[in-house]
Scaffold this motif. Structure first.
Motif, PDB file in Angstrom:
ATOM      1  N   ARG A  89      -3.529  -7.010  -5.154  1.00  0.00           N
ATOM      2  CA  ARG A  89      -3.905  -6.193  -6.318  1.00  0.00           C
ATOM      3  C   ARG A  89      -3.013  -4.960  -6.437  1.00  0.00           C
ATOM      4  O   ARG A  89      -2.625  -4.565  -7.536  1.00  0.00           O
ATOM      5  CB  ARG A  89      -5.372  -5.790  -6.224  1.00  0.00           C
ATOM      6  CG  ARG A  89      -6.296  -6.979  -6.426  1.00  0.00           C
ATOM      7  CD  ARG A  89      -7.755  -6.580  -6.578  1.00  0.00           C
ATOM      8  NE  ARG A  89      -8.475  -7.683  -7.207  1.00  0.00           N
ATOM      9  CZ  ARG A  89      -9.544  -7.533  -7.989  1.00  0.00           C
ATOM     10  NH1 ARG A  89     -10.012  -6.331  -8.225  1.00  0.00           N
ATOM     11  NH2 ARG A  89     -10.131  -8.580  -8.538  1.00  0.00           N
ATOM     12  N   ASN A  90      -2.681  -4.365  -5.296  1.00  0.00           N
ATOM     13  CA  ASN A  90      -1.800  -3.188  -5.334  1.00  0.00           C
ATOM     14  C   ASN A  90      -0.427  -3.549  -5.896  1.00  0.00           C
ATOM     15  O   ASN A  90       0.195  -2.755  -6.610  1.00  0.00           O
ATOM     16  CB  ASN A  90      -1.669  -2.590  -3.930  1.00  0.00           C
ATOM     17  CG  ASN A  90      -2.974  -1.978  -3.437  1.00  0.00           C
ATOM     18  OD1 ASN A  90      -3.889  -1.742  -4.212  1.00  0.00           O
ATOM     19  ND2 ASN A  90      -3.052  -1.727  -2.136  1.00  0.00           N
ATOM     20  N   ARG A 101      -6.452  -7.082  -1.361  1.00  0.00           N
ATOM     21  CA  ARG A 101      -6.250  -5.727  -1.897  1.00  0.00           C
ATOM     22  C   ARG A 101      -4.749  -5.449  -2.057  1.00  0.00           C
ATOM     23  O   ARG A 101      -4.308  -4.840  -3.036  1.00  0.00           O
ATOM     24  CB  ARG A 101      -6.895  -4.702  -0.954  1.00  0.00           C
ATOM     25  CG  ARG A 101      -6.844  -3.275  -1.413  1.00  0.00           C
ATOM     26  CD  ARG A 101      -7.664  -3.027  -2.678  1.00  0.00           C
ATOM     27  NE  ARG A 101      -6.808  -2.584  -3.773  1.00  0.00           N
ATOM     28  CZ  ARG A 101      -7.248  -2.359  -5.013  1.00  0.00           C
ATOM     29  NH1 ARG A 101      -8.499  -2.556  -5.341  1.00  0.00           N
ATOM     30  NH2 ARG A 101      -6.419  -1.962  -5.947  1.00  0.00           N
ATOM     31  N   GLN A 102      -3.965  -5.889  -1.075  1.00  0.00           N
ATOM     32  CA  GLN A 102      -2.511  -5.703  -1.167  1.00  0.00           C
ATOM     33  C   GLN A 102      -1.947  -6.406  -2.405  1.00  0.00           C
ATOM     34  O   GLN A 102      -1.056  -5.876  -3.081  1.00  0.00           O
ATOM     35  CB  GLN A 102      -1.832  -6.266   0.088  1.00  0.00           C
ATOM     36  CG  GLN A 102      -2.170  -5.504   1.356  1.00  0.00           C
ATOM     37  CD  GLN A 102      -1.488  -6.072   2.590  1.00  0.00           C
ATOM     38  OE1 GLN A 102      -1.455  -5.424   3.619  1.00  0.00           O
ATOM     39  NE2 GLN A 102      -0.959  -7.289   2.519  1.00  0.00           N
ATOM     40  N   VAL A 130      -3.467  -3.076   4.536  1.00  0.00           N
ATOM     41  CA  VAL A 130      -4.864  -3.114   4.071  1.00  0.00           C
ATOM     42  C   VAL A 130      -5.256  -4.572   3.837  1.00  0.00           C
ATOM     43  O   VAL A 130      -4.452  -5.475   4.067  1.00  0.00           O
ATOM     44  CB  VAL A 130      -5.056  -2.241   2.796  1.00  0.00           C
ATOM     45  CG1 VAL A 130      -4.691  -0.786   3.078  1.00  0.00           C
ATOM     46  CG2 VAL A 130      -4.244  -2.756   1.619  1.00  0.00           C
ATOM     47  N   GLU A 133      -5.982   0.838   7.406  1.00  0.00           N
ATOM     48  CA  GLU A 133      -6.831   1.362   6.335  1.00  0.00           C
ATOM     49  C   GLU A 133      -7.265   2.797   6.615  1.00  0.00           C
ATOM     50  O   GLU A 133      -7.584   3.542   5.684  1.00  0.00           O
ATOM     51  CB  GLU A 133      -8.047   0.440   6.130  1.00  0.00           C
ATOM     52  CG  GLU A 133      -7.655  -0.816   5.364  1.00  0.00           C
ATOM     53  CD  GLU A 133      -8.657  -1.959   5.464  1.00  0.00           C
ATOM     54  OE1 GLU A 133      -9.267  -2.108   6.539  1.00  0.00           O
ATOM     55  OE2 GLU A 133      -8.800  -2.700   4.477  1.00  0.00           O
ATOM     56  N   SER A 162      -5.379  -3.406  10.870  1.00  0.00           N
ATOM     57  CA  SER A 162      -5.094  -2.742   9.592  1.00  0.00           C
ATOM     58  C   SER A 162      -4.699  -1.292   9.793  1.00  0.00           C
ATOM     59  O   SER A 162      -4.850  -0.726  10.874  1.00  0.00           O
ATOM     60  CB  SER A 162      -6.310  -2.808   8.667  1.00  0.00           C
ATOM     61  OG  SER A 162      -7.151  -1.672   8.868  1.00  0.00           O
ATOM     62  N   ALA A 197       0.866  -1.175   0.000  1.00  0.00           N
ATOM     63  CA  ALA A 197       0.000   0.000   0.000  1.00  0.00           C
ATOM     64  C   ALA A 197       0.903   1.225   0.000  1.00  0.00           C
ATOM     65  O   ALA A 197       1.940   1.223   0.658  1.00  0.00           O
ATOM     66  CB  ALA A 197      -0.896   0.036   1.247  1.00  0.00           C
ATOM     67  N   GLY A 232      -6.422   4.047   3.184  1.00  0.00           N
ATOM     68  CA  GLY A 232      -7.567   3.730   2.324  1.00  0.00           C
ATOM     69  C   GLY A 232      -7.350   2.358   1.710  1.00  0.00           C
ATOM     70  O   GLY A 232      -7.019   1.402   2.415  1.00  0.00           O
ATOM     71  N   ASP A 233      -7.484   2.270   0.376  1.00  0.00           N
ATOM     72  CA  ASP A 233      -7.199   0.981  -0.283  1.00  0.00           C
ATOM     73  C   ASP A 233      -5.713   0.827  -0.597  1.00  0.00           C
ATOM     74  O   ASP A 233      -5.282  -0.198  -1.119  1.00  0.00           O
ATOM     75  CB  ASP A 233      -8.044   0.824  -1.557  1.00  0.00           C
ATOM     76  CG  ASP A 233      -7.680   1.842  -2.638  1.00  0.00           C
ATOM     77  OD1 ASP A 233      -6.727   2.630  -2.457  1.00  0.00           O
ATOM     78  OD2 ASP A 233      -8.366   1.849  -3.672  1.00  0.00           O
ATOM     79  N   GLY A 244      -7.446   4.553  -4.968  1.00  0.00           N
ATOM     80  CA  GLY A 244      -8.613   4.249  -5.797  1.00  0.00           C
ATOM     81  C   GLY A 244      -8.277   3.731  -7.186  1.00  0.00           C
ATOM     82  O   GLY A 244      -9.163   3.442  -7.984  1.00  0.00           O
ATOM     83  N   ASP A 301      -7.340   1.283 -10.162  1.00  0.00           N
ATOM     84  CA  ASP A 301      -7.737  -0.101 -10.435  1.00  0.00           C
ATOM     85  C   ASP A 301      -7.380  -0.457 -11.871  1.00  0.00           C
ATOM     86  O   ASP A 301      -6.952   0.404 -12.647  1.00  0.00           O
ATOM     87  CB  ASP A 301      -9.244  -0.270 -10.195  1.00  0.00           C
ATOM     88  CG  ASP A 301      -9.527  -1.428  -9.239  1.00  0.00           C
ATOM     89  OD1 ASP A 301      -8.819  -2.462  -9.364  1.00  0.00           O
ATOM     90  OD2 ASP A 301     -10.414  -1.301  -8.387  1.00  0.00           O
TER      91      ASP A 301
END
Ligand SMILES: [Ca+2]
Length: 320
Positions: A47-48, A44-45, A40, A80, A78, A12, A84-85, A89, A91
């Motif tokens: 994906r980051n 999600r991590q 996070v 977060e 967390s 993140a 945030g994500d 944001g 993607d």
């Protein structure tokens, strides 16, 4: 000379910048990204990390291994509220992107074997994966050439509590195992080092935005949510301890002052959970870590800005 390395990350914000530095710095041979529960949500991590590889135009070139989805003993906490994500944001289409089936801990052990004593690790999340590797194979600590750990504060304030920095707070038992294991370890602390020398204020962020590359756009986006949080707690910019940790490995000339310490982690108290007791040599304790005390801050800034100027063509379009 090339430096084989693994980045162990809770991806993140500045973790993304750290991965880019590991990908794009000349001489760095990033062999894997290993994921650990931290900042996070775990998926999600992941994906980051893929967003970051895409930004660097290295999608598919560096394997991602999934590791510990929670700390050794305690429930996951967390950040977060800070991040945030963790990607502002950002993607994209993740179709067809699959992490390795080999667990991160097994990957760390295998990569250490394959590198024959030359593997370095930059650990920029909670130390759960590194601790588990040591538990599984105690001599792992001796197989790793250099472990750079982002965590703790050097007799200074924490961030998640007054006493503790986030990475050590989340998994203090893991951190204790790692500092007891006999690694050649260098610590990049939160305070005072990061707060004094690795904060990018608005003028620097404006210069980064003006670079105008896909990487500088990516940087601006992923760091945006953290900037708002940092300013709300009185930090005048975005913080970069994770990318500094990669720089400490790859550009040791940027370290202008460091010293030997005995580092131990508080696991008993709830009040000071995860506190790093960094003893500076007058207490009769044998040193087990090098702690970075000062860096060439303009040099670090130039290192990151130069990296962000690298032209890349992200193969997948980013979406908001
Ligand atoms: Ca991190």
């Amino acid at each position: 000379m090339s430096i084989p390395l693994v980045i162990d990350t809770d991806t993140a914000q500045d973790d993304c910048v750290a991965i880019l530095a590991g990908l794009l710095t000349e001489g760095a041979d990033l062999r894997a990204i290993t994921m650990v529960a931290g900042n996070v949500g775990f998926d999600r991590q992941v994906r980051n990390a893929y967003l970051t590889l895409n930004a660097g135009d290295r999608l598919g070139a560096v394997p991602i291994h999934l590791g510990s989805r929670r700390p050794l003993v305690r429930p996951w906490v967390s950040a977060e509220n800070v991040h945030g994500d963790g990607a502002g944001g950002l993607d994209m289409d993740f179709a067809g992107l699959e992490p390795e089936t080999e667990h991160a801990v097994d990957a760390l052990l295998r990569l250490a074997d394959e590198a024959g004593g030359e593997l370095s690790i930059v650990a920029i999340g909670p130390l759960t994966n590194i601790a588990l590797a040591v538990v599984k194979r105690p001599e792992f600590a001796q197989q790793v050439k250099h472990l750079v750990v982002m965590g703790g504060s050097n007799n200074a304030r924490g961030n998640i509590t007054a006493a503790a920095e986030f990475n050590f707070y989340v998994d203090p038992e893991a951190a204790k195992i790692v500092f007891d294991a006999g690694f050649h370890v260098t610590v990049v602390p939160w305070a005072p080092l990061t707060l004094q020398q690795a904060v990018f204020g608005r003028p620097v962020l404006d210069r980064i935005a003006a670079i105008g590359t896909p990487l500088s756009d990516f940087f601006t986006r992923v760091c945006s949510s953290t900037l708002a949080f940092d300013e709300s707690v009185g930090i005048p910019g975005t913080t970069h301890p994770d990318s500094l940790s990669v720089a400490v490995l790859l550009r040791p000339d940027l370290v202008t002052k460091s010293a030997q310490y005995h580092v131990d982690i508080e696991t008993g108290s709830e009040l000071t959970r995860g506190y790093a007791a960094m003893s500076w040599g007058v207490h009769g304790l044998t040193p087990n870590a090098t702690v970075v005390e000062e860096i060439d801050a303009p040099g670090f800034e130039a290192f990151l800005l130069g990296m962000l100027a690298t032209p890349t063509t992200p193969p997948r379009p980013f979406t908001a």
